[in-house]
Design an enzyme around this catalytic site. Structure first.
Site, short mmCIF file in Angstrom:
data_model
loop_
_atom_site.label_atom_id
_atom_site.label_comp_id
_atom_site.label_asym_id
_atom_site.label_seq_id
_atom_site.Cartn_x
_atom_site.Cartn_y
_atom_site.Cartn_z
N LYS A 1 0.83 -1.31 0.01
CA LYS A 1 -0.12 -0.24 -0.06
C LYS A 1 1.08 1.41 -0.02
O LYS A 1 1.91 1.28 0.66
CB LYS A 1 -0.91 0.09 1.29
N SER B 1 -9.47 1.39 2.81
CA SER B 1 -8.63 2.43 2.32
C SER B 1 -7.66 1.54 1.38
O SER B 1 -7.10 1.93 0.40
CB SER B 1 -8.10 3.50 3.17
N SER C 1 -9.68 -0.63 7.23
CA SER C 1 -9.00 -0.59 6.03
C SER C 1 -8.33 -1.58 5.31
O SER C 1 -8.09 -1.75 4.07
CB SER C 1 -8.03 0.70 5.88
#
Ligand SMILES: [Zn+2]
Lengths: 476, 491
Positions: free
Chosen positions: B78, B153, B177
């Protein structure tokens, strides 16, 4: 009696002399190329996390104990949020409601009286960086070498009643901190910084007046001057029927005034909250005791001991113990020379004069306790006179040579040979008939001149007692 | 198809020398080229570095050296984890051209484990969001239906794994997330116990809640990746000095006698009926396999979202204050310092980030601190106590991961409705517990996520139950069909 009473509280920041910074392993050393002692942590780069330097906690606890504070078992870190380019995270890691040390006091003597001032708290925090503004540049440069250097903030109760007391408090605080060895405590080099809260109230009143906070006082002298100015300013405001407003004011050293920086309404809301990146500090009782044991004898204890053990006058003991370096030097000299008062006289006379003239501390000279002891011995056994000793001092400071060596090299050995002195005395009597006449006519002070002449011819080496005695014999 | 391999399968092939690390990386890169135009999982593809690393792994394999546990496995991170010299964006304009001078601890650990970094994946800006629609760069698409969001996210990491672009990926989970996008994309996502995985180098959103964890294609892989990234880190003092176990050791233990609490609050009206049914069926399977289940109550569940939306923005308002245009990243032109700050931050942050910074700043302001932030901390303790109480009696807590399946891009415009996506996941972060999401069924060909919550540091127990269920359901083998739908509409 003044119409107003003054109320002062001081917030003193002291830079700790740890080898590395508070939350990373960068060195704290000064004077290096800008931005060379930095890493992701002290630069506050995204993703970096602080790791507490245990030594900083130890030093702060040491300060707390030296200031007679309680050390709570539980302390934590908080973030103080504000924007400024010298603060790379846009918050300073500090301590808000649970500091490392609380509820202490500091005692100092002023005009023969002992005054006790409460210490509210001692907490630790990180220093910010430094901005460099070019004279004509439309930009500023930031140097983050200093960012993350550990500081303690020592907050006093509003117990100080005059600028003079504030200065005495600071001097004592400096002395105590110096004894603990946790800081160089040099205000001129920025390792000690001081802000003051000042208010005045009608004499006899119990309710404090509105206070102003004074910043940017960068020397002990500036603190006193700034406070005197501010107290007078507040008096004038009240006398003119006005009201003192709560505000932050800045001391201008050149103009000798304080001026308003920001009002209460403009005051920052720092939005303190517990720093989630750092776990709370649990201070174990055993550790506190260990630190307490490691504290050296503090100036007050030493002062008392010097009076009782060495028979020094109170004043001498106070002057010598004010500086740890001086006091240590005193004790080391006494290990080799017996007469405490003579050592004290040397320290407070020639040596202090030299130190003050050069603005340094005794350990920064080339003089050693052994050399001082040797010099005093040379005086005691009559090898040199007190006057010659002064010449030797100068040479000792500059060259660091042993006094015996200096005396030998420069031929400074005292002349105690009766015949040699008598010869000079004869010559002086012959050369100064007017003074001889005056003395014989009863002008006692004329002998002083004659002694002086003998000393001059002997280049100060003649034994002054013998000169005096021989002169009187010849003129009888 | 090489790219469909799980970590364990790829390791087996590499071990038998049937494939090379270079072939595996090339297959992954080829897959990225083939599908990422539609999925948009990657912000940066580190193609050359990946090929070089893979070649290096192969050279070592040929020389007969002993290989680290995940040698040659392609993976993605990420884009809120710092990678030395590699663009790290947080999917924000404000980190314009930011190349960290250091690696996050997890990045070091994964390198030491021999993995091959394929690239950095998209996220909601600064991890604030549940759909990746808040990315300042682009919206990632759900491999099961490219008209839908992948969740957020960590939507980029979830989608990259679901679309077989990498063997595994790392995400971060502050309020769900990792788990919510894992549920939406039909993959496994684990949020470890707070303190289990180092946060050093993870760009902070809310420091007391953030935790890094893996996205994998199945449970076994999840254990393998945990073996590589879990553990104490002296650079993160909130990481816990506990030895981490071999997470594969307990996987075959089964669920016999395992006590599962099923909190009624997580099956309430806000949860889609089909989702509830799928989760109920999964529970039935676990019971059939020997687990004991009982309905319980976690009475403070409803306060999860309001408490979270005070604490997380409060911390974020401070964590994100450093993006001021001074040292790195985006800087707006201005005539003076104050104006530079204002313009930089106004132009550099997206609207959701600004909304949360304002919320947090307000909650911490003098005069409001006690009523909002401090109160929220107290309620957080109550929520944690709910779990503590339940875990006295139960080994695991079972809930849906998200109230619905993936929703179409652009359909949730109201931030409050968006926040409700995390209703089942947020309390877990507030309590600092480990929790995993795994597929437990499909509704209209969209995956449904099952959440298993464990005691602190009991990730192994979660994985044990999850593995038993996965073996029975066979859902890990189900893949999205990416050929059918076309390129998503321009945004
Ligand atoms: Zn540093």
């Amino acid at each position: 009696m003044s119409k107003y009473a003054t109320v002062i509280g001081l917030e003193v920041h002291i830079e700790l002399a740890t080898a590395s910074k508070i939350f990373c392993s960068c060195p704290t050393e000064f004077g290096k190329e800008p931005n060379t002692h930095v890493c992701p942590v002290c630069l506050g780069l995204p993703g970096s996390l602080p790791v507490l330097n245990r030594r900083v906690v130890e030093f702060a606890i040491k300060a707390g104990l030296a200031l007679n504070c309680e050390i709570p078992r539980f302390a934590k870190f908080d973030r103080k949020n504000y924007f400024y380019p010298d603060l790379p995270k846009a918050y300073q890691i500090s301590q808000y409601d649970l500091p490392l040390a609380v509820s202490g006091y500091l005692e100092f003597a002023l005009n023969g009286e002992t005054k006790r001032v409460g210490i509210t708290r001692v907490h630790i925090e990180e220093d910010a960086g430094k901005l460099v503004h070019g004279d004509f540049a439309d930009y500023s440069l930031a140097d983050y070498n200093r960012t993350g250097v550990p500081l303690i903030e020592i907050v006093s109760e509003p117990d100080l009643r005059s600028p003079e007391e504030a200065k005495a408090y600071l001097e004592k605080l400096k002395s105590v901190i110096q004894y603990t060895g946790i800081s160089d405590v040099k205000m001129e080099e920025g390792s000690l910084r001081c802000d003051a809260n000042v208010s005045i109230m009608p004499a006899g009143s119990k309710e404090f007046g509105t206070r102003s906070e004074i910043k940017n006082m960068n020397s002990f002298k500036a603190v006193q001057r700034g406070l005197v100015y501010e107290v007078d300013r507040q008096k004038e405001v009240l006398e003119a029927g006005g009201k003192v407003v709560q505000e932050t004011r800045r001391w201008d050293e050149h103009k000798g005034i304080t001026f308003s920086m920001r009002s209460k309404e403009e005051a920052h809301d720092y939005r303190y909250f517990p720093d989630p990146d750092l776990v709370p500090i649990i201070v174990e009782h055993d550790w506190v005791e260990e630190i307490r044991q490691s504290l050296p004898e503090m100036p007050d204890a030493r002062r008392t001991r010097y009076v009782s053990e060495w028979g020094l006058p109170e004043y001498d003991a106070a002057v010598i113990t004010a500086s740890k370096a001086m006091s240590d030097f005193f004790e080391a000299t006494l290990a080799e020379y017996h007469d405490a008062k003579a050592v004290a006289n040397s320290l407070m006379g020639e040596i202090l004069k030299y130190l003050n003239a050069h603005g340094i501390e005794i350990h920064q000279t080339r003089l050693t306790p052994s050399h001082l002891a040797e010099l005093l011995k040379l005086q005691t056994d009559g090898t040199i006179s007190g006057k010659i000793a002064k010449t030797v001092f100068e040479e000792m400071f500059s060259s660091g040579k042993k006094p015996a060596e200096i005396v030998k090299e420069q031929g400074l050995v005292q002349i105690s040979d009766k015949d040699a002195i008598a010869a000079i005395v004869e010559q002086v009597i012959t050369d100064n008939p007017k003074s001889v006449e005056d003395f014989k006519a009863g002008t006692e002070k004329a002998i002083g001149f004659l002694v002086g002449q003998v000393m001059k011819i002997s280049k100060g080496r003649a034994n002054p007692e013998m000169v005096n005695q021989l002169l009187r014999e010849k003129l009888r | 198809m090489l790219e469909e391999c799980t970590v364990a399968e790829a390791l087996k092939l590499l071990g038998k020398k049937e494939i090379s690390a270079l072939e595996l990386t090339e297959a992954a890169l080829h897959r990225v080229e083939a599908v990422d135009e539609r999925i948009k999982a990657f912000v940066t593809v580190t193609r050359n570095e990946a090929l070089a690393t893979a070649a290096l792994v192969d050279a070592k394999r040929l020389s007969g050296e002993e290989m680290p546990p995940l040698a040659g496995i392609p993976m993605a991170l990420k884009d809120n984890m710092c990678t030395k010299g590699v663009l790290t964006t947080c999917s924000s304009k404000i980190l314009d051209n930011f190349k960290p001078p250091y690696d996050a601890t997890v990045v070091e650990l994964l390198r030491d484990a021999g993995t091959v970094l394929l690239g950095k994946t998209n996220l909601d800006e600064f991890a604030m969001g549940s759909s990746t629609e808040n990315s300042a760069l682009f919206t990632t698409r759900n491999p099961w239906d490219v008209e839908r969001v992948p969740g957020g996210s960590s939507g980029g990491s979830a989608a990259a794994v679901a679309a077989d672009e990498v063997c595994f990926a790392l995400g971060s989970d502050t309020g769900g997330s990792i788990r919510q996008p894992a549920a939406f994309c039909g993959v496994v996502g684990l949020k470890p116990t707070y303190g289990r995985v180092s946060r050093y180098g993870l760009i902070a959103f809310a420091s007391s809640l953030d935790q890094i964890g893996p996205f994998t294609k199945d449970i076994w892989d999840c254990a393998l990746v945990m073996n590589a990234i879990a553990g104490y880190d002296s650079r993160d003092t909130t990481s816990v000095p506990l030895a981490s176990p071999d997470y594969t050791a307990q996987l075959l233990g089964g669920v016999k006698g395992l006590r599962i609490g099923v909190p009624k609050e997580y099956f309430a009206a806000g949860i889609d009926r089909d989702v509830r049914n799928a989760v109920q069926k999964a529970l039935n399977v676990l019971v059939a396999l020997g687990a004991e289940a009982e309905e319980i109550s976690l009475p403070h569940t409803d306060y999860g979202i309001p408490v979270y939306y005070l604490i997380a923005p409060a911390e974020a308002s401070s964590n994100l204050a450093r993006y001021d245009g001074v040292q790195y990243g985006y800087r707006a032109e201005a005539d003076n310092l104050l104006e530079m700050y204002k313009k930089t931050r106004s132009q550099g942050f997206g609207s959701e980030v600004k909304r949360r910074i304002m919320l947090g700043t307000y909650a911490l302001s003098s005069g409001y601190y006690d009523a909002y932030y401090l109160k929220a901390l107290k309620v957080r303790t109550l929520i944690k106590q709910d779990f503590d109480e339940a875990f006295k009696k139960f080994d695991l807590i079972l809930t849906p991961t998200a109230p619905s399946t993936a929703f179409p891009v652009g359909t949730v415009e109201d931030p409050l409705t968006m926040y409700l996506n995390d209703i089942c996941t947020i309390p877990v972060n507030l309590a600092g517990l480990p929790a995993l999401s795994m597929p437990c069924g499909f509704v209209n060909n969209l995956p449904v996520g099952l959440q298993l919550i464990g005691k602190p540091f009991a990730e192994a127990t979660i994985l044990q139950a999850a593995y038993a269920y996965e073996q029975h359901s066979g859902l890990a083998k189900k893949k999205p069909v990416l050929s059918g739908k076309g390129v998503p509409k321009d945004e």
